[in-house]
Structure formats: structure tokens, C-alpha cells
Design a protein around this motif. Structure first.
Motif: not given
Length: 360
Positions: A139-141, A177-179, A183-191
Motif C-alpha cells: 500500500l505504501a508503494a 517504488a522510490c527508485a 525519490l529518496p527514502f527518509a525516516i523521521h524521529l517518531g512512531g
């Protein structure tokens, strides 16, 4: 100087702004379902600790929905001559904590549409992030492909909280999907909560200040996992961006990864370079929160050991209480043009080069 803020949080006064972007069952759940808070709260599996004050600065107190942008413009964008601000939302990444991946995916999709409709048109300096719910990579892809060609969406963004380390093949549909969309794949503090029960190893913490000090532990796991599982061999042009997880830990982790890989490389025969070499090529780190030792030379030696001149990107974390002022960031002066903006141009290919040229 060309200034790119890689972590600019666009707030809302109430999550009810998402109502027009939800439909059917998901709108019914959003309106009638249980919330971890009052009407207007965003659904998420809450963390076990609470901030004793508030996440936002005391001087950022919007009274209307419009104030969220107007205050940002006055106190951040215009004040520091920000050329590009990459919007990272705030609560929506917490969708990663929900056990129901379908509801989580509907929520982040609604936020993405809201961001495109309500935030990007407000200021030409804004670039957006496609927020995903990583607990269902397919679903994310699909969400990445749905919005991946929008010219002002510059990255895919998830929380650092996850049910598995991000290099696991479970998540590879996301990187595919990013490729595809570049687009780059980023992670942010949280979750840190809900289904992400071990987002801070080895178990949930008690106090906010101890939590804040060790939040980088998840990022360590994700760096090791992304390298070990060969993500950067499968997608050599993919950038992995780590936002708001500190940086002083990076050299020590890379030293250990290099040493152990040399001794045990038969476990991962698909790797063709040292872990530190993949890091220099594919992984980037935000400056906020930059560690603050008593002797600044200790920090600069650490940054040099991680090739910080080329791997660091400026992030303010506006409007949080530990916000970093662009004018007082403690980095080696010779690195300033790269860290404050030029490194971001290498990662975020959709930032108009004319903007950088004009700023220069």
C-alpha cells in the motif's frame, strides 16, 4: 548562501482538516472512531511516555488555521532567508503505530492530498514529502506511485518506528517504488508506540528526557539493516535520509560495521563495498539535533570522521523547542555552503537549480 531546511514541520490546528480528504469507511472511522485525545486529535497508538511541557516553542502559538503558515513565514522562513523548506508534517507519521494498515494508509493518503492542496500553494519555497504507513509496504508503494511524479514532492517519508529494521526485504517494495519515481527514502524521529513497541531498544523508556537522549538507537539499527540487506546494491542510486536522530553516533557504528563485515563477510556475499562506503554514497543525516559537547573540537572531529562535509544536511526542526537556528549552527565554517544547502541539491533532485543559482 543557498539555504535548504530539510525538516520544516507544517502543523494544523486540528486533524479535522483531513475530513474532506477521507471517504466511506475511513471517514466514518475518523469521525466516529476512538481517538487518543479529544476531537481533532490524530489517531495513533500512543507512546508510553509524555512530554512534560510541549513539543513546540513557546513563541509559536497559532490561534487560527491560517496562523500556522503566517507564524512560520515570520519567525522562520523570512527571518533566516530560507530558500527551500521541505515540509515533514508532524502527527501523520504516527500512522505507523496503528495495527490496522488499511486505516493507516488511508490517513496518510488524506494528509498527502491535504498537504498538496493546502500547503504547497502557500509559498513557492515549500517542497513536500509523501508520507507513508510502512506497516503495509505494498500500500505504501501504491501511494508513492500515486504521487511520485508531482513536481514538488521531493521525498518519501516514514517514521523511524517500525515493526522490523528497514533493510528487511519486507520493505523492499517501498524502495522499488522510490527508485521508479526517483525519490529518496527518509525516516523521521517518531512512531514510538502502538505496533512499534520496540522503537527504542531494548524496551519502552520512562521519562522524556532520557528518551530524547537515546532516540538514535533505532536509527543505528536501520543503518546497519539497510546496508546488510543490500538495499544499496539493489538500488545504488537510492538515498536514505535520517532526520532528527543526532549524528555523533555515526562514526562508531560505521567503525564496528566495517570491522565485523571484514571478519564475517560470507554472511552477506551480495555486498561489494565496506559499510562505511555505502554510507558515504547513499546515506545522509540531518543536522538537528546536533550534539553540543563542551569542547566544539570534539564534535568537529566526530563530524569529520563521518565525512560530514558531504553527508550532513541542515534541518531546523521548526517549530519544536529544540529548534536549530540557521545562523548559529556549530559546524566547521568551510563546510557551511555544502551543509546548509548544496548537499541537499544532490539528494533532492527536484529542487529547481535556478533557485540555487540565484541564491549564489
Amino acid at each position: 548562501m543557498f539555504l535548504v531546511d530539510c525538516d520544516c514541520h507544517n502543523y494544523w490546528s486540528s486533524a479535522t482538516v483531513l475530513e474532506p480528504y477521507l471517504s466511506g469507511l475511513w471517514k466514518d472511522m475518523f469521525l466516529e472512531g476512538e481517538k487518543t485525545g479529544p476531537v481533532g486529535a490524530f489517531p495513533h497508538g500512543h507512546r508510553p511516555w509524555f512530554h512534560p511541557q510541549d513539543f513546540s516553542r513557546k513563541d509559536v502559538r497559532p490561534k487560527t488555521e491560517a496562523d500556522n503558515y503566517l507564524i512560520m513565514k515570520e519567525k522562520h522562513l523570512d527571518k533566516y532567508n530560507v530558500d527551500v523548506a521541505i515540509l515533514t508534517g508532524d502527527e501523520p507519521i504516527e500512522a505507523s503505530t496503528l495495527a490496522n494498515p488499511y486505516y493507516a494508509s488511508a490517513l496518510v493518503s488524506a494528509y498527502n492530498d491535504y498537504q498538496i492542496d493546502q500547503w504547497l500553494p502557500k509559498d513557492k519555497r515549500f517542497m513536500g514529502s509523501i508520507i507513508i504507513a510502512p506497516q503495509d509496504p505494498k500500500l505504501a508503494a501504491a501511494e508513492i506511485r500515486r504521487l511520485g511524479n508531482h513536481p514538488r514532492m521531493v521525498q518519501v517519508l516514514a517514521s523511524q518506528g517500525s515493526v522490523k529494521p528497514y533493510g528487511d526485504t519486507f520493505y523492499h517494495p517501498i524502495y522499488e517504488a522510490c527508485a521508479e519515481v526517483g525519490l529518496p527514502f527518509a525516516i523521521h524521529l517518531g512512531g514510538h508506540g502502538g505496533v512499534n513497541s520496540t522503537a527504542i531498544a531494548p524496551a519502552p523508556t520512562t521519562f522524556f528526557w532520557e528518551t530524547h537522549a537515546i532516540l538514535h538507537m533505532s536509527a543505528m539499527s536501520h543503518v546497519a539493516s539497510m546496508i546488510a540487506h543490500g538495499v544499496f546494491e539493489k538500488w545504488p542510486d537510492l538515498y536514505f535520509v535520517i532526520v532528527e536522530c543526532g549524528v555523533a553516533w555515526v562514526p562508531s557504528v560505521l567503525w564496528r560495521l566495517d570491522a565485523d563485515y571484514k571478519a564475517l563477510r560470507k554472511e552477506t556475499p551480495w555486498l561489494k563495498m565496506l559499510p562505511s562506503e555505502y554510507c558515504r554514497r547513499n546515506i545522509r543525516f540531518s543536522t538537528q539535533p546536533l550534539e553540543q559537547p563542551a569542547n566544539i573540537q570534539h564534535l568537529w572531529s566526530t563530524l569529520e570522521a563521518m565525512d560530514g562535509e558531504n553527508t550532513l544536511m541542515f534541518a531546523s526542526d521548526y517549530p519544536h523547542w529544540d529548534y536549530d537556528d540557521a545562523n548559529t549552527l556549530q559546524i566547521p565554517p568551510a563546510w557551511k555552503s555544502k551543509v546548509m544547502g548544496l548537499n541537499a541539491l544532490e539528494v533532492y533532485k527536484r529542487i529547481p537549480r535556478a533557485q540555487a543559482a540565484n541564491a549564489a
